[in-house]
Design an enzyme around this catalytic site. Sequence first.
Site, PDB file in Angstrom:
ATOM      1  N   ALA A   1     -25.149  14.922 -26.965  1.00  0.00           N
ATOM      2  CA  ALA A   1     -24.658  15.897 -27.937  1.00  0.00           C
ATOM      3  C   ALA A   1     -24.330  15.148 -29.218  1.00  0.00           C
ATOM      4  CB  ALA A   1     -23.434  16.634 -27.408  1.00  0.00           C
ATOM      5  N   MET A   2     -24.036  15.901 -30.277  1.00  0.00           N
ATOM      6  CA  MET A   2     -23.748  15.306 -31.580  1.00  0.00           C
ATOM      7  C   MET A   2     -22.606  16.053 -32.242  1.00  0.00           C
ATOM      8  SD  MET A   2     -24.329  13.011 -33.737  1.00  0.00           S
ATOM      9  CE  MET A   2     -23.399  12.860 -35.249  1.00  0.00           C
ATOM     10  N   GLU A   3     -21.655  15.282 -32.796  1.00  0.00           N
ATOM     11  CA  GLU A   3     -20.395  15.826 -33.274  1.00  0.00           C
ATOM     12  C   GLU A   3     -20.411  16.286 -34.716  1.00  0.00           C
ATOM     13  OE1 GLU A   3     -19.992  11.274 -34.016  1.00  0.00           O
ATOM     14  OE2 GLU A   3     -20.902  12.585 -32.537  1.00  0.00           O
ATOM     15  N   ASN A   4     -21.563  16.655 -35.273  1.00  0.00           N
ATOM     16  CA  ASN A   4     -21.634  17.088 -36.673  1.00  0.00           C
ATOM     17  C   ASN A   4     -20.458  17.986 -37.029  1.00  0.00           C
ATOM     18  OD1 ASN A   4     -24.596  16.254 -36.477  1.00  0.00           O
ATOM     19  ND2 ASN A   4     -24.544  18.042 -35.146  1.00  0.00           N
TER      20      ASN A   4
ATOM     21  N   HIS B   1     -15.555  15.607 -25.551  1.00  0.00           N
ATOM     22  CA  HIS B   1     -15.878  14.397 -26.320  1.00  0.00           C
ATOM     23  C   HIS B   1     -16.271  14.756 -27.752  1.00  0.00           C
ATOM     24  CE1 HIS B   1     -17.504  10.231 -26.741  1.00  0.00           C
ATOM     25  NE2 HIS B   1     -18.314  10.834 -27.600  1.00  0.00           N
ATOM     26  N   GLU B   2     -17.184  15.707 -27.912  1.00  0.00           N
ATOM     27  CA  GLU B   2     -17.649  16.041 -29.253  1.00  0.00           C
ATOM     28  C   GLU B   2     -16.549  16.721 -30.062  1.00  0.00           C
ATOM     29  OE1 GLU B   2     -20.234  14.531 -29.923  1.00  0.00           O
ATOM     30  OE2 GLU B   2     -20.874  14.170 -27.868  1.00  0.00           O
TER      31      GLU B   2
ATOM     32  N   HIS C   1     -14.176  14.151 -31.426  1.00  0.00           N
ATOM     33  CA  HIS C   1     -14.744  13.411 -32.550  1.00  0.00           C
ATOM     34  C   HIS C   1     -14.317  13.998 -33.901  1.00  0.00           C
ATOM     35  CE1 HIS C   1     -17.189  10.057 -31.459  1.00  0.00           C
ATOM     36  NE2 HIS C   1     -18.037  10.725 -30.697  1.00  0.00           N
TER      37      HIS C   1
ATOM     38  N   GLU D   1     -16.734   5.728 -31.002  1.00  0.00           N
ATOM     39  CA  GLU D   1     -17.230   6.070 -29.673  1.00  0.00           C
ATOM     40  C   GLU D   1     -16.322   5.558 -28.548  1.00  0.00           C
ATOM     41  OE1 GLU D   1     -19.227   8.279 -29.264  1.00  0.00           O
ATOM     42  OE2 GLU D   1     -20.370   8.378 -31.125  1.00  0.00           O
TER      43      GLU D   1
END
Length: 877
Positions: A267-270, A302-303, A306, A325
């Site tokens: 996944a990505m925390e944009n 987690h995301e 962030h 991270e």
Amino acid sequence: MLRDTPTTIYLKDYRPPEYLIDRVDLTFELGEEETRVRSVLQIRENPAAEVSGVLRLHGEQLELIALSLDGRPLQATEYQVDDEGLTIQQMPAQCILESDVRILPQKNTALEGLYKSGTMFCTQCEAEGFRKITWFLDRPDVMSRFTTTIRADRIRYPVLLSNGNPLNEIQTDDGMHQITWEDPFPKPAYLFALVAGDLRSIEASHTTPSGRDVALKIYVEPENIDKCDHAMASLKHAMAWDERCYGREYDLDIYMVVAVNDFNMGAMENKGLNIFNSKYVLASPETATDRDFQGIESVIAHEYFHNWTGNRITCRDWFQLSLKEGLTVFRDQEFSADMGSRGVKRIEDVRLLRAHQFAEDASPMAHPVRPDSYMEINNFYTVTVYEKGAEVVRMQANLLGSDLYRKGTDLYFERFDGQAVTTDDFVQCMAEVSGRDFSQFKRWYSQAGTPELKISSDFQPEQQRYTLTVAQHCPATPGQPDKAAFLIPFAVGLLDKNGNEMPLQLQGEAEAITGTRMLEVSERRQQFTFIGINERPVPALLRGFSAPVKVQYDYSDEELMFLMAAEPDGFCRWDAAQTLAQRILLKRVATPDAEIPAGFVEAFRKALTDRESDQALLAEVLTLPSESYLGDQMKEVDVEGIHRSRESLKRHLALTLKDELLSLYHDNYSADGYAPDAVSIGRRSLRNLALSYLIQLDDPAVLQLCIDQFRAGQNMTDVLAALSLVADKDVPEAEQLLEQFYQQWKNDPLVMDKWFTLQALANRPDTLSRVENLMKHPAFSLANPNKVRSLIGAFCSGNAVGFHAADGSGYQFLGDRVLELDGMNPQVASRMVRIMARWQRYDKQRQQMMKAQLERILKTEGISRDVFEIASKSLEQ
């Protein structure tokens, strides 16, 4: 091979950017053949840098249409474009730079920048994907405020999303529509996100402690709308936990999650728009296992975490990747521990660390938590940066205690909000609130390798003294032959003969404490003497796995069995069982007929009949060490010997404890509906573990238990557990059940991933040929990272006997796949190469065959930087 050897980038060469970009206005016109991206950049000189007057912007695979400076079109003689960027020679102190580029998302198989996943446009910009969208200073220490306008066909793409809050939406007569998003918080380009597609959403809201209402939305493709409830519940739990444990509130009006099928990462925390691999969003009891439910909860958290540890405060450069991270992994580990079984969660974390990070430390891929150099930053999204980085944060929390650690993080958030900083900045906050000198501790960031603690004990009954002597050593790693001593938090307890905690009073201290004592090992050799000890204790060492180290202590078998039964710390109890089983298994590798101690079997029997303990913890205690972990304990890995030893021990336990295992299996049956809570997960885990032992008996009645469990179809956890056991067997039912499973779930890509994996892991002589045939299956696609990991990755990294076949066929298969993948998706290809990085751990014949594949890969014309770096480092002696 590569036309030019990739450039190595060094931490010591870091320089602040010469220019800053205060604002970014982007306009996307999404098309079926091409996409146009127009950008307006407000640029100024950086007062903290020495400015040359030359602007170098990153950019790859961009077709330049127009370029202007302060409204004046630039002539071709005023700038230069090459494969990696745009250079403008005479830059004013501040200006507006406008550009118009053409990109081709539909042909972007690397899944970096803007690309198509099915019918959906989406982005992945970490680490350096934004440069494939437009010209920019694509580095994390350039933080800008973004406004994004997206224009697209309103039928094909009714949902248009980007970072921040929506400003307006306009419908046009030509069948198009556009929406503008504004993110009020400065961020680096790697946090930019865009999604466009025909999506549905579920919605909820969260009220922060300060009274702000936040809209929560999870977007998925229409057929998946019924699989989002667990992800939404996990998000709400994570928001409340972060407010309670760290005092962090969310800061935008809306928080969005989008699930996509084609994604290189988890996944990505944009900022405000998290893009997820669908694996970590979609779940129902029919389609997802307990581990899936837990994984979704963890990754969603987690995301979200962030937002503060990664977004509001980000890393100055990519060498500091663990700043965000490692800290965020520690936060999600603690969140998951609070949501479920703390002891089991800690064991899961340690198992992953030992199996993968310790192995990385013992390979040519070893690197510090804060690396000194890299060729391709995508290769440093590693277990060392993430999981070991989390352990480094945990050690700071252990050294300070919960109150001071919280004060340290409060100071960190207050001091560095809106900035791009370093790991040193984080540690300095811990030092300031505690008044401690952390200079020695910071070696955990700069030194690679796994420290080893050799421990001896001495009991003096007349003086009632018990002394632990600890010697620390860290093996050499590439570029670091000699290591200075670490500061190691070392949690210990002492148990008396009845299993009671003994009072711990170090010589020279006024008072004793009962329970766990956090010792600090800071010298190469150090002694700790406890007084008032009236009998020889059994030491419980490294409770809670208080530091990422290896411990060597000469426990007797009886002491290990005692700890299995009496030790209150879940990790130490599990570790004692693992150590004892490891001794037996490795002895039987060398001597297959070596006797299995009756005491070990009895300890197993006692655990099997324990109905009072945490059932999930019992399942961990009763699970034998993995084949890969056993191999790590050998000077030279004996692939067949380890497998034979482990299977024979499982069969011996099944034969001896058949009645107890059957009783455990039936006693943990539940006809209640599915729930992914800790108690229910523990019961299912223990029940399916019992079945995995019983199947070793080759008893038709046990096979029927598996078939019945599969056909009952109560939940995916039980179905998959039963199917995987049957698939290992050369029986007609195996093919029947596999086909039945396929027919039922062929339209669900995530369930098909499980179907691929269990066949790739099957303990059968024909597994490789089966895997090769499955690559031709209509449900498989080499372009989809999940499919690659579920079939090729599962076989090569999880099926030791199959992959390490003596004829080298597994190595040939992997080499072929790496080269095939590299032309499509270098990130995925480089992760596959890592599987052969430890080739020197095997016998000479296997070494030669793996080395030959690595050399073949390196000699191939046009390989990517990603693959070149891993293959070349793997071959370094």
